[in-house]
Design a protein around this motif. Structure first.
Motif, PDB file in Angstrom:
ATOM      1  N   GLN A   8       0.876  -1.214  -0.221  1.00  0.00           N
ATOM      2  CA  GLN A   8      -0.216   0.173  -0.040  1.00  0.00           C
ATOM      3  C   GLN A   8       0.970   1.324  -0.016  1.00  0.00           C
ATOM      4  O   GLN A   8       0.664   2.181  -0.902  1.00  0.00           O
ATOM      5  N   THR A   9       1.962   1.309   0.706  1.00  0.00           N
ATOM      6  CA  THR A   9       2.935   2.195   0.798  1.00  0.00           C
ATOM      7  C   THR A   9       3.485   2.539  -0.559  1.00  0.00           C
ATOM      8  O   THR A   9       3.618   3.692  -0.914  1.00  0.00           O
ATOM      9  N   LEU A  10       3.849   1.450  -1.406  1.00  0.00           N
ATOM     10  CA  LEU A  10       4.434   1.786  -2.534  1.00  0.00           C
ATOM     11  C   LEU A  10       3.701   2.281  -3.487  1.00  0.00           C
ATOM     12  O   LEU A  10       4.016   3.157  -4.224  1.00  0.00           O
ATOM     13  N   GLU A  11       2.299   1.856  -3.308  1.00  0.00           N
ATOM     14  CA  GLU A  11       1.388   2.198  -4.451  1.00  0.00           C
ATOM     15  C   GLU A  11       0.965   3.614  -3.955  1.00  0.00           C
ATOM     16  O   GLU A  11       0.896   4.581  -5.017  1.00  0.00           O
ATOM     17  N   LEU A  12       1.090   4.292  -2.819  1.00  0.00           N
ATOM     18  CA  LEU A  12       0.993   5.629  -2.489  1.00  0.00           C
ATOM     19  C   LEU A  12       1.780   6.363  -3.013  1.00  0.00           C
ATOM     20  O   LEU A  12       1.727   7.520  -3.677  1.00  0.00           O
ATOM     21  N   ARG A  13       3.092   5.984  -2.866  1.00  0.00           N
ATOM     22  CA  ARG A  13       4.264   6.919  -3.378  1.00  0.00           C
ATOM     23  C   ARG A  13       4.250   6.716  -5.207  1.00  0.00           C
ATOM     24  O   ARG A  13       4.166   7.910  -5.601  1.00  0.00           O
ATOM     25  N   ARG A  14       3.548   5.813  -5.678  1.00  0.00           N
ATOM     26  CA  ARG A  14       3.347   5.884  -7.084  1.00  0.00           C
ATOM     27  C   ARG A  14       2.417   6.827  -7.388  1.00  0.00           C
ATOM     28  O   ARG A  14       2.521   7.661  -8.529  1.00  0.00           O
ATOM     29  N   GLU A  15       1.368   6.752  -6.706  1.00  0.00           N
ATOM     30  CA  GLU A  15       0.176   7.633  -6.851  1.00  0.00           C
ATOM     31  C   GLU A  15       0.618   9.168  -6.817  1.00  0.00           C
ATOM     32  O   GLU A  15       0.290  10.081  -7.515  1.00  0.00           O
ATOM     33  N   VAL A  16       1.482   9.559  -5.505  1.00  0.00           N
ATOM     34  CA  VAL A  16       1.784  10.835  -5.348  1.00  0.00           C
ATOM     35  C   VAL A  16       2.891  11.466  -6.710  1.00  0.00           C
ATOM     36  O   VAL A  16       2.802  12.358  -6.909  1.00  0.00           O
ATOM     37  N   ARG A  17       3.789  10.452  -7.102  1.00  0.00           N
ATOM     38  CA  ARG A  17       4.573  10.794  -8.099  1.00  0.00           C
ATOM     39  C   ARG A  17       3.907  11.040  -9.574  1.00  0.00           C
ATOM     40  O   ARG A  17       4.260  11.983 -10.278  1.00  0.00           O
ATOM     41  N   ARG A  18       2.881  10.182  -9.594  1.00  0.00           N
ATOM     42  CA  ARG A  18       2.333  10.585 -11.057  1.00  0.00           C
ATOM     43  C   ARG A  18       1.614  11.894 -10.675  1.00  0.00           C
ATOM     44  O   ARG A  18       1.365  12.724 -11.886  1.00  0.00           O
ATOM     45  N   PHE A  19       0.859  12.347  -9.645  1.00  0.00           N
ATOM     46  CA  PHE A  19       0.459  13.790  -9.419  1.00  0.00           C
ATOM     47  C   PHE A  19       1.316  14.627  -9.718  1.00  0.00           C
ATOM     48  O   PHE A  19       1.038  15.732 -10.108  1.00  0.00           O
ATOM     49  N   LEU A  20       2.532  14.347  -8.781  1.00  0.00           N
ATOM     50  CA  LEU A  20       3.551  15.482  -8.997  1.00  0.00           C
ATOM     51  C   LEU A  20       4.097  15.715 -10.551  1.00  0.00           C
ATOM     52  O   LEU A  20       4.356  16.802 -10.847  1.00  0.00           O
ATOM     53  N   SER A  21       3.971  14.599 -11.472  1.00  0.00           N
ATOM     54  CA  SER A  21       4.578  14.490 -12.726  1.00  0.00           C
ATOM     55  C   SER A  21       3.614  15.514 -13.539  1.00  0.00           C
ATOM     56  O   SER A  21       3.835  16.488 -14.381  1.00  0.00           O
ATOM     57  N   GLU A  22       2.277  15.420 -13.266  1.00  0.00           N
ATOM     58  CA  GLU A  22       0.977  16.289 -13.882  1.00  0.00           C
ATOM     59  C   GLU A  22       1.516  17.692 -13.420  1.00  0.00           C
ATOM     60  O   GLU A  22       1.219  18.782 -14.238  1.00  0.00           O
ATOM     61  N   GLU A  23       1.571  17.872 -12.084  1.00  0.00           N
ATOM     62  CA  GLU A  23       1.804  19.411 -11.513  1.00  0.00           C
ATOM     63  C   GLU A  23       3.168  19.918 -12.198  1.00  0.00           C
ATOM     64  O   GLU A  23       3.088  21.234 -12.400  1.00  0.00           O
ATOM     65  N   ARG A  24       4.116  19.159 -12.458  1.00  0.00           N
ATOM     66  CA  ARG A  24       5.349  19.737 -13.118  1.00  0.00           C
ATOM     67  C   ARG A  24       5.026  20.387 -14.495  1.00  0.00           C
ATOM     68  O   ARG A  24       5.458  21.510 -15.011  1.00  0.00           O
ATOM     69  N   ALA A  25       4.154  19.503 -15.224  1.00  0.00           N
ATOM     70  CA  ALA A  25       3.751  19.923 -16.485  1.00  0.00           C
ATOM     71  C   ALA A  25       2.797  21.091 -16.576  1.00  0.00           C
ATOM     72  O   ALA A  25       2.877  21.892 -17.420  1.00  0.00           O
TER      73      ALA A  25
END
Length: 382
Positions: A8-25
Motif C-alpha cells: 500500500q505504501t509503494l502504491e501511495l508513493r507511485r500515486e503521489v509521483r504521478r500527481f507530481l508529474s502532472e503538476e510539473r507539466a
C-alpha cells in the motif's frame, strides 16, 4: 510494517509521483529548496486535499483520512523531494490540526479540522517573540480576562504566513507564577480580527515569509481558548514534537542534491565525487530512520519530544552541510539569475536559506540541552 502495508505504501508513493508529474507539466512544481517554508500556493494545497493528502492523520469523523502519521510521511517525503509548494497548508496540517485534535473542544474540532483537511483553512504559529525564541517560557504576550473572553496584547516574531493565513495559535501568559512554565495558555486567534497587525520580515532572498505579529488588544472569545487555562506549556512542548521531527527537517535541500546527481549523470563521476555523494546519502538514510521512529511513536500515542529534538538537530545540520558539500562535489558559481531549476540557481537559493536551517523550530544549541538532560535523567534512573 506488514507485507500488505508495504504494498500500500509503494502504491501511495507511485500515486503521489504521478500527481507530481502532472503538476510539473502545469508549471506548479519547480523543484525548489525549502518549498515547505516559501512555496505558498493555496490552489495546489486544495488539489492535494481533494486527493486526501491533507489531514491524513486526522480521524475520519473530523474529515481526515484516518491513516496515521506514517502514511502522511510517505506523501510529504515525495512532496519535499520534488520541491512542491506546500507552505500554505503546512502548519495547519503538521501541528495545528493535531494540537486541536488533542486539546480542543468538540466545537473547535468540528469547526477547524474538516476545514484544514479540505485545504481551506490555514494556520500560523504564534510562539516566538523578540526575547523568547527557544526560551518560550519567557514570553511577554499577555491575555487578560474580559467579559466573554480574553484581551491579548503583545508581539510575536517569526510568525510565518501571518500575512496570508486565516488563524494563529498564540501562546500567551494568563497568570503570574514563580515557575515561568506555569500560567501560560494557548488561543486560536483570527488573523483578520481588529487589533491584529502584521509587519513583514524579509529573507536574504527578499522573500516575504516571516512576520512580526502585533496583537494590540485583540479580543478572543472564551470558545477560542485552546485546551485548559494554564496548560499552555504542556501543550506547546507536545506540539513541538510534530514541528521538529518531520522530513522537512532533513529534506529542505534535497532538490539541490537531486540537481547535482542529474548533472553528474551526464558525465563520468570521479571516485571522490561518488564517495562524497554516498556519505550524504548515508546520513540522509540515518536521519530518515530516526524521523520514521518518531512518526511511529506519534501513531502509538507515545511522547516523542526528545527524539524529535534529536531529529531536528541532526537533520538541520545535515541540510546546511549538504549545501556546502555539493559545492565541493561539483564546484560552480552560484547564480540566482540563472535559469530556474538549474544547479547554479538552486545552489544560490539554498545558500541564502542556509543560515535559517538550524534556527527555526528551536536553535540546535537549545535542543542539545533537551537531549542531554533526557540522557542524564535516564542514566540516573538506571
Amino acid at each position: 510494517m506488514t507485507a500488505l502495508q508495504s504494498v500500500q505504501t509503494l502504491e501511495l508513493r507511485r500515486e503521489v509521483r504521478r500527481f507530481l508529474s502532472e503538476e510539473r507539466a502545469r508549471g506548479t512544481v519547480l523543484g525548489r529548496p525549502d518549498s515547505w517554508l516559501t512555496g505558498w500556493h493555496p490552489e495546489f494545497s486544495r488539489r492535494l486535499a481533494e486527493r486526501g493528502w491533507v489531514g491524513m492523520a486526522l480521524p475520519k469523523e473530523y474529515g481526515g483520512g484516518g491513516l496515521g502519521f506514517l502514511a502522511r510521511v510517505v506523501v510529504i517525503e515525495e512532496l519535499l523531494a520534488a520541491g512542491a509548494p506546500v507552505s500554505a497548508h503546512w502548519v495547519a496540517d503538521r501541528q495545528a490540526a493535531p494540537s486541536i485534535l488533542n486539546h480542543g473542544s468538540e466545537e473547535q474540532k468540528k469547526r477547524f479540522l474538516p476545514a484544514i483537511a479540505e485545504g481551506r483553512c490555514f494556520f500560523s504559529i504564534g510562539m516566538s517573540e523578540e526575547q523568547a525564541g527557544s526560551d518560550l517560557a519567557s514570553v511577554q504576550t499577555r491575555a487578560e480576562r474580559v467579559a466573554g473572553g480574553w484581551r491579548l496584547t503583545g508581539t510575536k516574531k517569526w510568525t510565518g504566513g501571518a500575512h496570508c493565513n486565516d488563524y494563529a495559535i498564540v501562546l500567551a501568559r494568563t497568570s503570574e507564577h514563580e515557575d515561568r512554565h506555569q500560567g501560560l495558555s494557548q488561543f486560536i486567534v483570527d488573523l483578520r480580527a481588529p487589533g491584529v497587525r502584521v509587519e513583514p520580515i524579509r529573507l536574504l532572498t527578499g522573500e516575504h515569509t516571516f512576520n512580526y505579529f502585533h496583537l494590540d488588544g485583540v479580543e478572543v472569545p472564551d470558545g477560542m481558548l485552546l485546551g485548559k487555562e494554564g496548560d499552555g506549556w504542556a501543550q506547546v512542548t507536545g506540539e513541538l514534537a510534530f514541528e521538529r521531527s518531520g522530513p522537512e527537517r532533513y529534506l529542505s535541500t534535497f532538490p539541490l542534491l537531486v540537481a547535482v546527481v542529474r548533472e553528474l549523470s551526464d558525465k563520468a563521476a570521479t571516485a571522490d565525487q561518488q564517495v562524497r555523494l554516498g556519505a550524504l546519502m548515508a546520513r540522509l538514510y540515518a536521519v530518515r530512520q530516526l524521523s520514521l521512529g518518531v512518526a511511529a511513536a506519534l501513531d502509538e500515542g507515545r511522547p516523542a519530544d526528545v527524539q524529535a529534538a534529536l531529529v531536528k538537530d541532526l537533520g538541520t545540520r545535515l541540510e546546511g552541510e549538504l549545501v556546502h558539500e555539493v559545492r565541493r562535489i561539483l564546484p560552480v558559481a552560484a547564480d540566482a539569475g540563472a535559469t530556474p531549476g538549474t544547479y547554479p540557481e538552486l545552489l544560490a537559493l539554498a545558500l541564502l536559506h542556509t543560515p535559517a536551517y538550524t534556527l527555526r523550530g528551536g536553535t540546535n544549541e537549545i535542543l542539545r540541552g533537551i537531549i542531554t538532560r533526557a540522557v542524564e535523567h535516564k542514566e540516573q534512573q538506571s
